[in-house]
Design a protein around this motif. Sequence first.
Motif, short mmCIF file in Angstrom:
data_model
loop_
_atom_site.label_atom_id
_atom_site.label_comp_id
_atom_site.label_asym_id
_atom_site.label_seq_id
_atom_site.Cartn_x
_atom_site.Cartn_y
_atom_site.Cartn_z
N SER A 5 -10.07 48.20 43.90
CA SER A 5 -9.61 47.39 42.93
C SER A 5 -8.24 48.06 42.34
N VAL A 6 -7.43 47.02 41.65
CA VAL A 6 -6.20 47.47 41.19
C VAL A 6 -6.34 47.43 39.75
N LEU A 7 -6.13 48.45 39.12
CA LEU A 7 -6.12 48.65 37.34
C LEU A 7 -4.98 48.08 36.85
N CYS A 8 -3.93 48.67 37.47
CA CYS A 8 -2.56 48.21 36.73
C CYS A 8 -1.23 48.75 37.68
N SER A 40 11.59 59.58 40.37
CA SER A 40 11.29 58.41 39.53
C SER A 40 10.86 57.45 40.51
N GLY A 41 9.95 56.61 40.35
CA GLY A 41 9.36 55.61 41.19
C GLY A 41 8.36 54.73 40.35
N GLY A 42 7.37 54.08 41.09
CA GLY A 42 6.57 53.38 40.57
C GLY A 42 5.09 54.06 40.42
N LEU A 43 4.08 53.49 39.67
CA LEU A 43 3.00 53.99 39.35
C LEU A 43 1.93 52.93 39.86
N ARG A 44 0.91 53.10 40.55
CA ARG A 44 -0.30 52.01 40.50
C ARG A 44 -1.54 52.59 40.51
N GLY A 45 -2.20 51.93 39.64
CA GLY A 45 -3.51 52.72 39.18
C GLY A 45 -4.89 51.73 39.92
N THR A 46 -5.65 52.46 40.63
CA THR A 46 -6.73 51.87 41.48
C THR A 46 -8.05 52.36 41.13
N ALA A 47 -9.00 51.63 41.51
CA ALA A 47 -10.45 52.08 41.28
C ALA A 47 -11.25 51.97 42.45
N ALA A 68 -3.51 61.36 42.08
CA ALA A 68 -4.26 61.74 41.28
C ALA A 68 -5.67 61.20 40.96
N PRO A 69 -6.82 61.95 41.74
CA PRO A 69 -8.09 61.33 41.31
C PRO A 69 -8.63 61.42 39.88
N VAL A 70 -8.94 60.60 39.50
CA VAL A 70 -9.53 60.79 37.77
C VAL A 70 -11.13 60.34 37.90
N GLU A 71 -11.95 61.31 37.77
CA GLU A 71 -13.46 60.91 37.74
C GLU A 71 -13.98 60.81 36.16
N GLN A 72 -13.05 61.41 35.26
CA GLN A 72 -13.44 60.99 33.85
C GLN A 72 -12.09 60.99 32.96
N PHE A 73 -12.36 60.10 32.04
CA PHE A 73 -11.36 60.11 31.11
C PHE A 73 -11.93 59.67 29.62
N PRO A 74 -11.26 60.51 28.75
CA PRO A 74 -10.17 61.49 28.76
C PRO A 74 -10.98 62.84 29.44
N GLY A 75 -9.95 63.52 30.24
CA GLY A 75 -10.53 64.78 31.01
C GLY A 75 -9.16 65.41 31.40
N VAL A 76 -9.35 66.44 32.06
CA VAL A 76 -8.53 67.33 32.76
C VAL A 76 -7.63 66.74 33.67
N ALA A 77 -7.94 65.72 34.24
CA ALA A 77 -7.28 64.88 35.38
C ALA A 77 -6.10 64.24 34.70
N VAL A 78 -6.17 63.77 33.61
CA VAL A 78 -5.21 63.10 32.58
C VAL A 78 -5.19 63.38 31.26
N GLU A 79 -4.29 63.83 30.76
CA GLU A 79 -4.25 64.60 29.43
C GLU A 79 -2.99 63.75 28.75
N PHE A 115 -1.42 51.44 30.60
CA PHE A 115 -2.02 52.44 31.54
C PHE A 115 -3.35 53.24 30.85
N ASN A 116 -3.09 53.41 29.55
CA ASN A 116 -4.11 54.04 28.99
C ASN A 116 -5.32 53.25 28.65
N VAL A 117 -5.27 51.90 28.38
CA VAL A 117 -6.14 50.87 28.20
C VAL A 117 -6.75 50.43 29.36
N ALA A 118 -6.18 50.52 30.54
CA ALA A 118 -6.78 50.21 32.03
C ALA A 118 -7.61 51.46 32.33
N LEU A 119 -7.39 52.56 31.89
CA LEU A 119 -8.35 53.85 32.26
C LEU A 119 -9.52 53.74 31.27
#
Length: 255
Positions: A5-8, A40-47, A68-79, A115-119
């Motif tokens: 699914s697409v997050l943002c 520079s480019g675009g960003l797409r967040g999925t799950a 960038a795979p993210v298994e926990q937020f906040p966490g080391v994958a996204v700071e 982006f922050n709220v979607a995660l």
Amino acid sequence: EDYESVLCVKPAVLVYRLPPRASNRGYRAAEWQLDQPAWSGGLRGTAKGSTAFIKLEDKSSGELFAQAPVEQFPGVAVESVTDSSRYFVLRIEDGNGRRAFIGVGFVDRGDAFDFNVALQDHFKWVRQQSELARQDPEQGPKLDLGFKEGQTIKLNIANMKKKEGPTSGSSTGSTRPRPAGPGGLTLLPPPPGGKSTSQGIPARLPGTPITDSVLSWPQPGVPAAPAAPEAWGDFAKASGSTPSQAQGNTGWVQF
């Protein structure tokens, strides 16, 4: 199977090379040479399932630049950085076990907020699903349908009528038995209104036995026959002729 699914989706992001960290303190975007982005480019967040993926893609071709795979937020994958809400540090992976840290900045501050709220929303949903999976259905609240002490129930039977009769399918009310005539025969009731029958016999009330006086009631328009004498003689008949006249006592009648 889990579906993706697409997050943002954000059209404009900037990628920066990170300088070596001098201490264990947090990242600061002011140290990244913000006027010289590396890409520079675009960003797409999925799950997919419980894991979120942050994909950096080319604006024109959509080719994947880094992920960038993210298994926990906040966490080391996204700071988040300590000096701005528009910049983040991502831990990217190439699928072969190699990892690297890059800086990502959003041109629009509202895109960084989305982006922050979607995660946050995604991993909130992950925690809820995990808690539901750990719950035992038998430990949940049970429905108690028993009567409490002093509790009563009231039934309204005012409109119910008692059925009487030989069978359950008979009509309501008592059934009057038909009178029995001579020899045990059952007779039909008289016509309504107390009118006489077509044979000239007067109507009889239900329950009245049939007697000779009822059967010998004179019919309308027919003269009554005289009473028979006590003694009867022999009829005189002439040979080869019809009966002419009776002989003997004066009480005889002519037929």
